[in-house]
Design a protein around this motif. Structure first.
Motif, PDB file in Angstrom:
ATOM      1  N   TYR A 282      61.631  55.376  22.606  1.00 37.47           N
ATOM      2  CA  TYR A 282      62.167  54.227  23.326  1.00 37.47           C
ATOM      3  C   TYR A 282      63.511  54.602  23.958  1.00 37.47           C
ATOM      4  O   TYR A 282      64.329  55.278  23.347  1.00 37.47           O
ATOM      5  CB  TYR A 282      62.367  53.026  22.384  1.00 37.47           C
ATOM      6  N   ASP A 283      63.688  54.120  25.146  1.00 32.79           N
ATOM      7  CA  ASP A 283      64.927  54.387  25.869  1.00 32.79           C
ATOM      8  C   ASP A 283      65.923  53.265  25.527  1.00 32.79           C
ATOM      9  O   ASP A 283      65.641  52.096  25.764  1.00 32.79           O
ATOM     10  CB  ASP A 283      64.596  54.403  27.380  1.00 32.79           C
ATOM     11  N   TRP A 284      67.044  53.645  24.960  1.00 34.76           N
ATOM     12  CA  TRP A 284      68.091  52.651  24.604  1.00 34.76           C
ATOM     13  C   TRP A 284      68.884  52.383  25.879  1.00 34.76           C
ATOM     14  O   TRP A 284      69.904  52.964  26.128  1.00 34.76           O
ATOM     15  CB  TRP A 284      68.974  53.248  23.504  1.00 34.76           C
ATOM     16  N   TYR A 285      68.380  51.467  26.687  1.00 29.48           N
ATOM     17  CA  TYR A 285      68.949  51.350  28.034  1.00 29.48           C
ATOM     18  C   TYR A 285      69.977  50.250  28.154  1.00 29.48           C
ATOM     19  O   TYR A 285      70.591  50.082  29.208  1.00 29.48           O
ATOM     20  CB  TYR A 285      67.831  51.177  29.071  1.00 29.48           C
ATOM     21  N   GLU A 286      70.165  49.482  27.103  1.00 27.50           N
ATOM     22  CA  GLU A 286      71.250  48.494  27.063  1.00 27.50           C
ATOM     23  C   GLU A 286      71.595  48.297  25.605  1.00 27.50           C
ATOM     24  O   GLU A 286      70.773  48.591  24.718  1.00 27.50           O
ATOM     25  CB  GLU A 286      70.808  47.160  27.707  1.00 27.50           C
ATOM     26  N   VAL A 287      72.805  47.776  25.355  1.00 25.26           N
ATOM     27  CA  VAL A 287      73.294  47.603  23.988  1.00 25.26           C
ATOM     28  C   VAL A 287      72.205  47.189  22.997  1.00 25.26           C
ATOM     29  O   VAL A 287      72.061  47.786  21.941  1.00 25.26           O
ATOM     30  CB  VAL A 287      74.438  46.567  23.970  1.00 25.26           C
ATOM     31  N   ASN A 300      66.333  41.473  33.565  1.00 25.89           N
ATOM     32  CA  ASN A 300      67.634  41.630  32.913  1.00 25.89           C
ATOM     33  C   ASN A 300      68.438  42.761  33.547  1.00 25.89           C
ATOM     34  O   ASN A 300      69.660  42.664  33.669  1.00 25.89           O
ATOM     35  CB  ASN A 300      67.436  41.866  31.418  1.00 25.89           C
ATOM     36  N   VAL A 301      67.759  43.799  33.944  1.00 25.04           N
ATOM     37  CA  VAL A 301      68.452  44.903  34.618  1.00 25.04           C
ATOM     38  C   VAL A 301      69.154  44.368  35.872  1.00 25.04           C
ATOM     39  O   VAL A 301      70.261  44.790  36.204  1.00 25.04           O
ATOM     40  CB  VAL A 301      67.471  46.047  34.948  1.00 25.04           C
ATOM     41  N   ALA A 302      68.529  43.400  36.521  1.00 24.12           N
ATOM     42  CA  ALA A 302      69.169  42.818  37.714  1.00 24.12           C
ATOM     43  C   ALA A 302      70.496  42.147  37.355  1.00 24.12           C
ATOM     44  O   ALA A 302      71.491  42.297  38.065  1.00 24.12           O
ATOM     45  CB  ALA A 302      68.230  41.809  38.366  1.00 24.12           C
ATOM     46  N   TYR A 303      70.510  41.425  36.213  1.00 21.21           N
ATOM     47  CA  TYR A 303      71.792  40.843  35.768  1.00 21.21           C
ATOM     48  C   TYR A 303      72.820  41.943  35.580  1.00 21.21           C
ATOM     49  O   TYR A 303      73.969  41.842  35.990  1.00 21.21           O
ATOM     50  CB  TYR A 303      71.649  40.161  34.406  1.00 21.21           C
ATOM     51  N   TRP A 304      72.370  42.978  34.885  1.00 22.34           N
ATOM     52  CA  TRP A 304      73.329  44.007  34.482  1.00 22.34           C
ATOM     53  C   TRP A 304      73.805  44.844  35.667  1.00 22.34           C
ATOM     54  O   TRP A 304      74.788  45.555  35.565  1.00 22.34           O
ATOM     55  CB  TRP A 304      72.710  44.880  33.381  1.00 22.34           C
ATOM     56  N   THR A 355      87.629  39.499  39.339  1.00 25.74           N
ATOM     57  CA  THR A 355      86.740  39.026  38.285  1.00 25.74           C
ATOM     58  C   THR A 355      85.351  39.630  38.467  1.00 25.74           C
ATOM     59  O   THR A 355      84.724  40.076  37.513  1.00 25.74           O
ATOM     60  CB  THR A 355      86.665  37.492  38.326  1.00 25.74           C
ATOM     61  N   ARG A 356      84.904  39.643  39.707  1.00 31.71           N
ATOM     62  CA  ARG A 356      83.573  40.220  39.967  1.00 31.71           C
ATOM     63  C   ARG A 356      83.550  41.699  39.625  1.00 31.71           C
ATOM     64  O   ARG A 356      82.578  42.210  39.068  1.00 31.71           O
ATOM     65  CB  ARG A 356      83.184  39.988  41.427  1.00 31.71           C
ATOM     66  N   ALA A 357      84.651  42.380  39.937  1.00 33.31           N
ATOM     67  CA  ALA A 357      84.705  43.810  39.630  1.00 33.31           C
ATOM     68  C   ALA A 357      84.695  44.026  38.117  1.00 33.31           C
ATOM     69  O   ALA A 357      84.035  44.937  37.606  1.00 33.31           O
ATOM     70  CB  ALA A 357      85.952  44.432  40.246  1.00 33.31           C
ATOM     71  N   ARG A 358      85.430  43.169  37.403  1.00 29.35           N
ATOM     72  CA  ARG A 358      85.452  43.298  35.943  1.00 29.35           C
ATOM     73  C   ARG A 358      84.063  43.058  35.358  1.00 29.35           C
ATOM     74  O   ARG A 358      83.619  43.774  34.475  1.00 29.35           O
ATOM     75  CB  ARG A 358      86.440  42.294  35.338  1.00 29.35           C
ATOM     76  N   GLU A 359      83.374  42.040  35.886  1.00 30.60           N
ATOM     77  CA  GLU A 359      82.029  41.757  35.385  1.00 30.60           C
ATOM     78  C   GLU A 359      81.079  42.909  35.707  1.00 30.60           C
ATOM     79  O   GLU A 359      80.283  43.327  34.880  1.00 30.60           O
ATOM     80  CB  GLU A 359      81.510  40.448  35.986  1.00 30.60           C
ATOM     81  N   ARG A 360      81.208  43.399  36.919  1.00 30.81           N
ATOM     82  CA  ARG A 360      80.380  44.529  37.318  1.00 30.81           C
ATOM     83  C   ARG A 360      80.547  45.658  36.303  1.00 30.81           C
ATOM     84  O   ARG A 360      79.584  46.247  35.842  1.00 30.81           O
ATOM     85  CB  ARG A 360      80.823  44.988  38.713  1.00 30.81           C
ATOM     86  N   PHE A 361      81.809  45.928  35.932  1.00 30.68           N
ATOM     87  CA  PHE A 361      82.039  47.044  35.038  1.00 30.68           C
ATOM     88  C   PHE A 361      81.550  46.760  33.621  1.00 30.68           C
ATOM     89  O   PHE A 361      80.909  47.590  32.987  1.00 30.68           O
ATOM     90  CB  PHE A 361      83.529  47.431  35.003  1.00 30.68           C
ATOM     91  N   LEU A 362      81.823  45.565  33.141  1.00 34.15           N
ATOM     92  CA  LEU A 362      81.446  45.305  31.746  1.00 34.15           C
ATOM     93  C   LEU A 362      79.930  45.295  31.581  1.00 34.15           C
ATOM     94  O   LEU A 362      79.411  45.685  30.535  1.00 34.15           O
ATOM     95  CB  LEU A 362      82.097  44.009  31.233  1.00 34.15           C
ATOM     96  N   LEU A 363      79.220  44.874  32.627  1.00 33.52           N
ATOM     97  CA  LEU A 363      77.755  44.880  32.553  1.00 33.52           C
ATOM     98  C   LEU A 363      77.230  46.310  32.598  1.00 33.52           C
ATOM     99  O   LEU A 363      76.354  46.691  31.823  1.00 33.52           O
ATOM    100  CB  LEU A 363      77.172  44.039  33.694  1.00 33.52           C
ATOM    101  N   ALA A 364      77.797  47.107  33.487  1.00 32.27           N
ATOM    102  CA  ALA A 364      77.368  48.500  33.601  1.00 32.27           C
ATOM    103  C   ALA A 364      77.676  49.263  32.314  1.00 32.27           C
ATOM    104  O   ALA A 364      76.895  50.113  31.874  1.00 32.27           O
ATOM    105  CB  ALA A 364      78.061  49.167  34.789  1.00 32.27           C
ATOM    106  N   ALA A 365      78.817  48.902  31.695  1.00 33.20           N
ATOM    107  CA  ALA A 365      79.229  49.595  30.470  1.00 33.20           C
ATOM    108  C   ALA A 365      78.171  49.437  29.384  1.00 33.20           C
ATOM    109  O   ALA A 365      77.907  50.352  28.620  1.00 33.20           O
ATOM    110  CB  ALA A 365      80.567  49.042  29.982  1.00 33.20           C
ATOM    111  N   THR A 404      79.579  56.377  27.791  1.00 32.38           N
ATOM    112  CA  THR A 404      78.574  57.230  27.150  1.00 32.38           C
ATOM    113  C   THR A 404      77.831  56.473  26.050  1.00 32.38           C
ATOM    114  O   THR A 404      78.207  55.361  25.675  1.00 32.38           O
ATOM    115  CB  THR A 404      79.256  58.445  26.505  1.00 32.38           C
ATOM    116  N   ARG A 405      76.781  57.062  25.503  1.00 35.44           N
ATOM    117  CA  ARG A 405      76.059  56.453  24.380  1.00 35.44           C
ATOM    118  C   ARG A 405      77.004  56.231  23.218  1.00 35.44           C
ATOM    119  O   ARG A 405      76.964  55.206  22.553  1.00 35.44           O
ATOM    120  CB  ARG A 405      74.905  57.364  23.939  1.00 35.44           C
TER     121      ARG A 405
END
Ligand SMILES: Nc1nc2c(ncn2[C@@H]2O[C@H](COP(=O)(O)OP(=O)(O)OP(=O)(O)O)[C@@H](O)[C@H]2O)c(=O)[nH]1
Ligand code: SF4
Ligand SMILES: [Mg+2]
Lengths: 426, 608
Positions: A282-287, A300-304, A355-365, A404-405
């Motif tokens: 399985y690919d651990w692709y989100e938290v 969900n990937v679209a949200y992230w 705010t959008r940039a912060r959200e973008r980053f926290l989701l990608a993280a 990173t992981r």
């Protein structure tokens, strides 16, 4: 990524179904209990559900007119308990959206085990049709198992006791090709052995997708109250916060309920889940999410990835560009407005560029996705990024940053450290 | 209408006592029973005007108030009352106030008896030739022990049973007898109404708009509005813009006469020109001699104050400048730290003073500060024969060039019930204290005298004293000169990097133990980091203790879908906001409290 976070035409739709048979003790979702057993109460419930489906239809009309909505790549029916609508009403809902789906759209229906009978399973397996071959194509089912241990499920106050493994097998047998399981860890009483049993059960069923959340005991929920009370009782009895091991078949005595497993226990359990699922392919692709190849939850990937999305139904949240709004949570209020030809009451929020940039980053993280530094330069401190890179928590590579992981386990703290001090006042 | 009060009808007195014995509360009752303050305007400890005083329930600054009192002889007297602070850090405030008075009400909490500042303040009053009116307070409390406390007061002041009054500042019982005693026992002021005008500045306050407000006691002659005056020590001339008395708020009048207490505003903005202790005289008809001033107060304890945000340095400078206007005892000089950037090394009278200044800076000036470990001023004598003043451990010269180090000592007196004599001896031994002598105040209470390094008191001597005697001991101390000691500098390293702001100077014999205790404390204070962080203590190049701050294993919320993003983002933003109280030292985040960790070492850690 082209354009700014949440910019662009809408291709993702969420529909919230705010009804459940009974409220689970840990639940803080927008949902209300509905007696669908029949009789007078059943008739009342039916009226509410019909009003709900009409409301979704009306809201969909409004939203389509109000935004640049293209063919939907994903549609997600979440809850609450969407499966409670039964195939008949689910069909009525799907009917609204079928004309607007792309040929390969991912359509997900959250399903509770007690609803997944043969009739439901065969509906799910054939609800869509492949445009190329005309062959039936099922919806994606996300089955709310939570745990395979009845004792742990009763700790959660999940009173519907249908066996999730059987439900899952029924879905598979009927031909549902894309089926995932939702699970919870960190349940009071869930020791290493019980967790191992859940992991084994999951791997045996081999779902396409696994969402495995840590239990969040939200203040104000029945579970939080019960835990606080039992902690008090335990303290009086002199046995403070001891985590008891238990037989997976035995019922838990709520009075003897141990305190939350210590954080270290949860951290260890979480690492174990990540380790074993990864090992099994399985690919651990989100938290909290794992997928077999090609089976990530595209919605969900679209949200992230901070794509724009619309949410319909009581309590649903939408984000398009710099605007985010949350529908009124009360289904009656929501439906009444729509049937009167008005928009439902909403709580708006404006997202400034930072705010959008912060959200973008926290989701990608959370997904370990690379983000061009240029997109988040205003909100991410590059010096801190350097020191975190040295510690192996982020990776900096040709103008991009990725958590990173190793960093994903502590993604919140990584974000907090990376973020420049926002000007939050006001 | 200006009513001139004859000298014979003026009484100036202070209320002095050990901390919390009820001075401000007694002042309340006096203001109330004389009708100085209307009942509806009454509140507890009315004279404690500062927010900080009210919150902490202690007096920090002396406060004067004029009272009209109709005595039993049918005549009306003008009483000038000065409420004083009781804490040892502010003893200088008491001594200034006493210079403006002829009498002092020496208040003793009858549930506690005579305590260290009772003794210290009584001696101050005796040195100033004041008439002492001994009063036992809190007689309404069941724990009140009047006979015992009376015996101690008698021992201290020689007062007889008849002379010692009893009162409850809470209920008001006995207050009238105090007022009567003030009138009958306190001598009226002695000044010469015809002589050239002289007034002593016994305190001052700085007002942003009006400049310096001098609190004065007129010794000879009188002053009037628009009068041209000069300040005798600074040779500054000025015109009186306003004068008046405290009622308790400032009440302008036309004149201040011989013997009266009040305020004078000259419009001089520069505080350096209107110094406490100076004499104001008439410009055209100046007095021949200035009044004896005050000893300049010397700060005893030094600490670094740094803004958490580097760019707030200038703001901090401005704030300190303004605060100093009302707090002559505060000193500061710029300092820079590798770890903390630019800030100031500030000198204080003691830890309470330090704490109060820090809090005022944070509260009144909106600054967020990191305070480093307090230390005393060391004198390092170099082999070259020169002496270096060390107010900050980082200033300590290299061991190789040091001939010897001296540190300040104090003469301390500890008052305790006899049963604790052994306890005190034990405690003092662990603090490098030399026993001087011991004196019985009564069969149950003794006064013990010690010489010990001020540095020991700065750490936690006082807390220990209180803890080990269950609150029964009290302490007073006075600077008594420098003495040689065997001291070393202890450095702290985080993730291998020395942190200058955490260094401290300590007796060699205890350096190892203190190093161990300190790294343990720091390990507890520093939250888990994203990676393991070694915390080490070293003397020179030798590491004497080591601990490790563990890494966080998991810190990420499980769910974040479309409906959760706002909440999640706000959570992280809030956490970021919370980090303001953290200082980034290299890769390590250190909470501000960690810089004061040494103050919190377990008692046992410091004793051996
Ligand atoms: N029961 C009782 N309490 C009293 C009496 N006098 C004072 N107190 C209480 O003792 C505490 C200290 O009183 P303060 O008047 O603030 O003491 P203080 O001497 O001015 O204290 P500092 O200015 O800090 O030195 C307060 O809680 C008062 O309410 C009394 O006669 N009886
Ligand atoms: S089924 Fe899901 S939404 Fe419904 S009450 Fe339980 S947890 Fe909440
Ligand atoms: Mg007071």
């Amino acid at each position: 990524m082209t354009g700014r976070p949440f910019d662009g035409p809408v291709r993702h739709l969420y529909v919230h179904v705010p009804f459940c048979r009974m409220r689970c003790d840990y639940c803080d979702f927008v949902s209300r209990a509905l007696d669908v057993s029949g009789g007078r109460a059943g008739a009342e419930a039916a009226r509410l559900l019909d009003a709900y489906v009409d409301g979704v239809a009306a809201e969909w009309e409004r939203e389509r007119a109000a935004h640049d909505v293209r063919r939907l790549r994903t549609l997600y029916l979440g809850g609450g308990t969407p499966s409670l609508l039964r195939p008949e009403r689910l069909e009525r809902l799907l009917e609204l959206f079928r004309p607007y789906l792309t040929p390969h759209a991912e359509v997900t229906v959250e399903t509770n085990p007690e609803d997944a009978d043969d009739e439901y399973a065969s509906w799910a397996a054939g609800a869509l049709v492949s445009p190329a071959t005309g062959a039936p194509r099922g919806v994606r089912v996300s089955l709310g198992a939570q745990s395979f241990s009845p004792a742990l499920r009763s700790v959660l106050g999940r009173t519907a006791q249908a066996d999730p493994a059987e439900a899952f097998r029924r879905l598979r047998a009927a031909g549902v090709g894309n089926a995932g399981l939702d699970l919870i860890h960190g349940i009071p009483g869930q020791d290493a052995d019980l967790l191992a049993a859940d992991i084994a059960a999951v791997l045996k069923l081999r779902p396409d997708h696994v969402s495995w959340y840590e239990l969040d005991v939200v203040e104000g929920t029945a579970l939080a109250t019960r835990l606080a009370a039992s902690r008090g009782a335990a303290r009086l009895a002199g046995g403070v916060g001891r985590v008891t091991a238990l037989d997976s078949t035995a019922a838990l005595d709520p009075a003897a309920m141990p305190a939350d497993p210590a954080d270290d226990v949860r951290a260890t359990g979480y690492r174990r889940i990540v380790g074993e699922l990864s090992h099994a392919g399985y690919d651990w692709y989100e938290v909290s999410n794992f997928a077999l190849p090609g089976r990530r939850a595209r919605h969900n990937v679209a949200y992230w990835r901070a794509r724009p999305y619309l949410g319909l139904g009581p309590g649903a949240v939408s984000t398009v560009g710099a605007r985010r709004w949350t529908n009124a949570a009360d289904p009656v209020v929501w439906a009444a407005a729509l049937s009167a030809g008005e928009a439902p009451p909403r709580t708006p929020e404006t997202l400034d560029p930072e705010t959008r940039a912060r959200e973008r980053f926290l989701l990608a993280a959370r997904c370990g996705e690379r983000v061009p530094l240029a997109e988040v330069a205003a909100v991410v401190d590059q010096d801190v990024a350097g020191s975190l890179a040295a510690a192996g928590l982020v990776s900096l590579h040709s103008g991009t940053i990725r958590v990173t992981r190793k960093g994903r386990h502590v993604a919140d703290e990584v974000c907090v450290r990376l973020f420049r001090s926002p000007h939050l006042r006001g | 209408m200006a009513v001139v009060t004859s000298l014979a009808h003026i009484r100036n007195f202070s209320i002095i006592a050990h901390i919390d014995h009820g001075k401000s509360t007694l002042a309340d009752r006096i203001l109330e029973s004389t009708g100085t303050v209307a009942t509806r305007d009454m509140k507890e400890q009315l004279l404690d005007k500062m927010d900080l005083e009210r919150e902490r329930g202690i007096t920090i600054k002396s406060q004067a108030v004029r009272i009209a009192y109709k005595a039993h002889d049918g005549q009306t007297y003008q009483l000038n009352l000065i409420d004083t602070p009781g804490h040892v850090d502010f003893t200088y405030e008491v001594s200034r106030s006493l210079a403006a008075c002829e009498g002092a009400v020496l208040l003793v909490d009858s549930t506690q008896g005579v305590e260290a500042q009772t003794v210290a303040n009584a001696y101050l009053a005796i040195d100033n030739d004041l008439e002492i009116i001994p009063v036992l307070n809190k007689i309404d409390l069941p724990a009140s022990n009047v006979p015992e406390a009376e015996l101690e007061l008698h021992e201290l002041t020689g007062a007889t049973h008849e002379e010692i009054l009893i009162v409850s500042a809470k209920t008001g019982e006995g207050v009238d007898a105090i007022l009567d005693a003030i009138v009958t026992r306190t001598p009226p002021p002695e000044g010469d109404t015809a002589a050239p005008a002289r007034a002593l500045i016994f305190d001052s306050e700085y007002d942003q708009y009006r400049g310096v407000i001098a609190y004065v006691r007129v010794i000879d002659g009188g002053f009037a509005k628009r009068q041209l005056v000069s300040l005798m020590r600074t040779d500054q001339d000025a015109e009186i813009e306003e004068l008046g008395y405290f009622g308790p708020e400032m009440k302008p009048t036309d004149r201040l006469e011989t013997g009266e207490v009040g305020y004078i505003i000259t419009g001089v903005k520069d505080v350096a020109q209107v110094r406490v202790g100076d004499t104001i005289t008439d410009k055209k008809r100046p007095a021949g001699e200035a009044l004896p001033g005050y000893k300049v107060v010397q700060p005893m304890v030094f600490t670094g104050l740094f803004p958490t945000e580097g760019d707030k340095f200038e703001e901090l400078r401005d704030a300190l400048e303004k605060l100093k206007l009302n707090d002559a005892a505060l000193s500061y000089e710029p300092e820079s730290s590798v770890a903390l950037g630019f800030g100031f090394r500030c000198g204080f009278l003691g830890l309470l003073h330090m704490d109060i200044v820090r809090e005022r800076l944070e509260r009144e000036y909106g600054l967020e500060l990191i305070t480093t470990m307090p230390n005393v001023e060391y004198h390092a004598y170099l082999t070259s024969g020169k002496m270096t003043v060390v107010r900050n451990p980082a200033q300590m010269p290299e061991v190789t060039v040091i001939d010897r180090i001296e540190e300040p000592y104090v003469a301390a007196s500890v008052l305790v019930p006899t049963e604790f004599v052994g306890t005190i001896m034990e405690l003092c031994q662990g603090r490098r204290a030399d026993f001087v002598d011991m004196k019985y105040l009564s069969p149950e209470r003794v006064e013990m005298h010690y010489k010990l390094p001020l540095g020991e008191i700065v750490l936690d001597f006082f807390d220990q004293l209180k803890t080990r005697t269950r609150g029964y001991a009290s302490l007073d101390y006075e600077y008594s000169g420098y003495r040689q000691s065997d001291l070393v500098k202890l450095d702290i390293l985080l993730a291998g990097e020395p942190v200058d702001a955490l260094s401290l100077i300590t007796p060699r014999e205890r350096a190892h133990l203190r190093g161990k205790a300190l790294v343990t404390k720091l390990r507890q204070k520093i939250p888990r980091q994203l990676f393991e962080v070694p915390v080490q203590a070293a003397i020179g190049n030798k590491v004497v203790a080591r601990e490790t701050v563990k890494a966080v294993r998991k810190d990420v919320t499980a769910k974040c879908y479309g409906g959760d993003i706002s909440r999640k983002r706000k959570l992280l933003e809030k956490q970021k906001e919370g980090k303001k109280r953290m200082k980034q030292l290299g890769v390590v985040e250190v909470p501000q409290e960690a810089f004061l960790a040494v103050l919190e070492l377990e008692p046992g850690d410091k004793d051996r």
